[in-house]
Scaffold this motif. Structure first.
Motif, PDB file in Angstrom:
ATOM      1  N   ALA A  17       0.830  -1.207   0.000  1.00  0.00           N
ATOM      2  CA  ALA A  17       0.000   0.000   0.000  1.00  0.00           C
ATOM      3  C   ALA A  17       0.865   1.257   0.000  1.00  0.00           C
ATOM      4  O   ALA A  17       0.575   2.225  -0.717  1.00  0.00           O
ATOM      5  CB  ALA A  17      -0.925  -0.007   1.220  1.00  0.00           C
ATOM      6  N   ALA A  18       1.939   1.246   0.785  1.00  0.00           N
ATOM      7  CA  ALA A  18       2.835   2.397   0.818  1.00  0.00           C
ATOM      8  C   ALA A  18       3.516   2.598  -0.530  1.00  0.00           C
ATOM      9  O   ALA A  18       3.687   3.737  -0.992  1.00  0.00           O
ATOM     10  CB  ALA A  18       3.883   2.212   1.921  1.00  0.00           C
ATOM     11  N   LEU A  23       3.808   5.740  -5.614  1.00  0.00           N
ATOM     12  CA  LEU A  23       3.730   5.930  -7.065  1.00  0.00           C
ATOM     13  C   LEU A  23       2.855   7.136  -7.398  1.00  0.00           C
ATOM     14  O   LEU A  23       3.206   7.959  -8.255  1.00  0.00           O
ATOM     15  CB  LEU A  23       3.166   4.679  -7.733  1.00  0.00           C
ATOM     16  N   LEU A  24       1.702   7.229  -6.727  1.00  0.00           N
ATOM     17  CA  LEU A  24       0.796   8.353  -6.969  1.00  0.00           C
ATOM     18  C   LEU A  24       1.432   9.668  -6.547  1.00  0.00           C
ATOM     19  O   LEU A  24       1.357  10.672  -7.273  1.00  0.00           O
ATOM     20  CB  LEU A  24      -0.514   8.132  -6.215  1.00  0.00           C
ATOM     21  N   VAL A  25       2.069   9.671  -5.378  1.00  0.00           N
ATOM     22  CA  VAL A  25       2.718  10.891  -4.902  1.00  0.00           C
ATOM     23  C   VAL A  25       3.880  11.263  -5.816  1.00  0.00           C
ATOM     24  O   VAL A  25       4.114  12.446  -6.088  1.00  0.00           O
ATOM     25  CB  VAL A  25       3.203  10.708  -3.450  1.00  0.00           C
ATOM     26  N   GLY A  26       4.602  10.275  -6.317  1.00  0.00           N
ATOM     27  CA  GLY A  26       5.704  10.557  -7.227  1.00  0.00           C
ATOM     28  C   GLY A  26       5.242  11.282  -8.475  1.00  0.00           C
ATOM     29  O   GLY A  26       5.928  12.180  -8.985  1.00  0.00           O
ATOM     30  N   GLY A 117       7.878   5.377  -5.212  1.00  0.00           N
ATOM     31  CA  GLY A 117       7.186   4.171  -4.771  1.00  0.00           C
ATOM     32  C   GLY A 117       8.107   3.242  -3.989  1.00  0.00           C
ATOM     33  O   GLY A 117       7.730   2.718  -2.933  1.00  0.00           O
ATOM     34  N   LEU A 118       9.324   3.035  -4.491  1.00  0.00           N
ATOM     35  CA  LEU A 118      10.265   2.151  -3.816  1.00  0.00           C
ATOM     36  C   LEU A 118      10.700   2.711  -2.461  1.00  0.00           C
ATOM     37  O   LEU A 118      10.792   1.973  -1.471  1.00  0.00           O
ATOM     38  CB  LEU A 118      11.486   1.915  -4.710  1.00  0.00           C
ATOM     39  N   VAL A 123      10.369   2.655   3.491  1.00  0.00           N
ATOM     40  CA  VAL A 123      10.042   3.292   4.770  1.00  0.00           C
ATOM     41  C   VAL A 123       9.019   2.448   5.532  1.00  0.00           C
ATOM     42  O   VAL A 123       9.138   2.256   6.751  1.00  0.00           O
ATOM     43  CB  VAL A 123       9.508   4.721   4.535  1.00  0.00           C
ATOM     44  N   ALA A 124       8.009   1.940   4.832  1.00  0.00           N
ATOM     45  CA  ALA A 124       6.995   1.111   5.481  1.00  0.00           C
ATOM     46  C   ALA A 124       7.610  -0.182   6.010  1.00  0.00           C
ATOM     47  O   ALA A 124       7.258  -0.649   7.105  1.00  0.00           O
ATOM     48  CB  ALA A 124       5.869   0.793   4.502  1.00  0.00           C
TER      49      ALA A 124
END
Length: 290
Positions: A17-18, A23-26, A117-118, A123-124
């Motif tokens: 999920a993180a 990806l969306l935030v990127g 995304g990576l 971090v998660a």
């Protein structure tokens, strides 16, 4: 069992999920990295014009911000449709070309999405479920945006560095990464260390060695990590920055007088310290026999 409980007890689901959120935030960070400097330049020009003419020029400027105008191809002006803006998948489906004019889409866009995304997934994996994870994700995304902007424009906008600093101080109230006293001292020390070096360098060479954005970024790192981690951040960023600078001079014949942005190295070092700072410090102390 609701979604929150699933994320709490299923680490793989949380990491996935993180990563998807990253990806969306990127994709959004690509917009921020391009538009925010333009927005600031337009604001500065408008303020200068108003100062010189005494007239408010904002009303004559076409709206330009993070949401307007809609994203479009820089070659033909084709408006990017929703299905053409899906992180990574749209780039692969379009084979890296504009659907209207066929011009190539820069590789930077999918690479930033993938990298974000990576990093978010990492971090998660490192922190697990909880409020510190959300805070660390915000730190990661802000650091990536600052890195992109500084590489392009040698600029670390206050619009990102200052909220990052305040957020770090707020996080210290929960003792997520450090305590409030260490955070306050870290913010002060982070700013003053680079400010002092800047003043000394200018006194000795009559040149400006770095910008004030670097001071604020290290202050933000101190607020997040505490003063105890600042030596690690400075050491890591200086080592990597020097290594990259020497490589550019030797390999590409880069003029040593041309400035090299320091923000990306500060941001990278602070991010590493956020996730592994205490472990790295303990490993160094054991290696040094201290």
């Amino acid at each position: 069992m609701d979604v929150i409980d699933l994320l709490r007890v299923q680490p793989l689901l949380l990491i996935t999920a993180a990563g998807l959120l990253g990806l969306l935030v990127g994709s959004f960070l690509n917009v921020v990295a391009y538009r925010l400097p333009v927005m600031l330049e337009r604001q500065w020009r408008a303020e200068c014009a108003e100062l010189l003419t005494g007239q408010d020029t904002d009303a004559t400027l076409e709206r330009f911000d993070l949401v307007h105008p809609r994203s479009h191809c820089p070659h033909c002006g084709h408006g990017i449709r929703a299905w053409e803006n899906v992180p990574l998948l749209s780039f692969l489906f379009l084979r890296g070309r504009c659907s209207s004019c066929g011009e190539r889409i820069p590789w930077r866009y999918p690479l930033v999405e993938l990298g974000c995304g990576l990093l978010s997934a990492l971090v998660a994996w490192r922190l697990g479920f909880g409020w510190p994870l959300l805070a660390a994700l915000a730190f990661t995304w802000a650091s990536l945006a600052l890195t992109l902007i500084d590489l392009d424009h040698q600029l670390l906008p206050d619009a990102i560095t200052l909220p990052l600093l305040w957020l770090g101080l707020l996080c210290s109230l929960g003792h997520w990464f450090t305590d409030p006293t260490s955070a306050i001292l870290g913010a002060v020390a982070g700013y003053l260390v680079l400010w002092s070096l800047y003043q000394l360098f200018r006194l000795l060479t009559r040149k400006e060695g770095m910008g004030y954005g670097d001071f604020k970024l290290l202050a933000a790192a101190g607020a997040w990590l505490g003063w105890q981690q600042l030596p690690l951040v400075i050491l890591l960023s200086s080592f990597v920055g020097a290594l990259v600078g020497i490589t550019l001079i030797v390999a590409r014949g880069r003029d040593r007088n041309l400035p090299i942005p320091f923000g990306p190295y500060l941001a990278t070092a602070a991010w590493i310290a956020l996730l592994w700072g205490p472990d790295l410090t303990r490993a160094y102390l054991r290696f040094a026999g201290l």
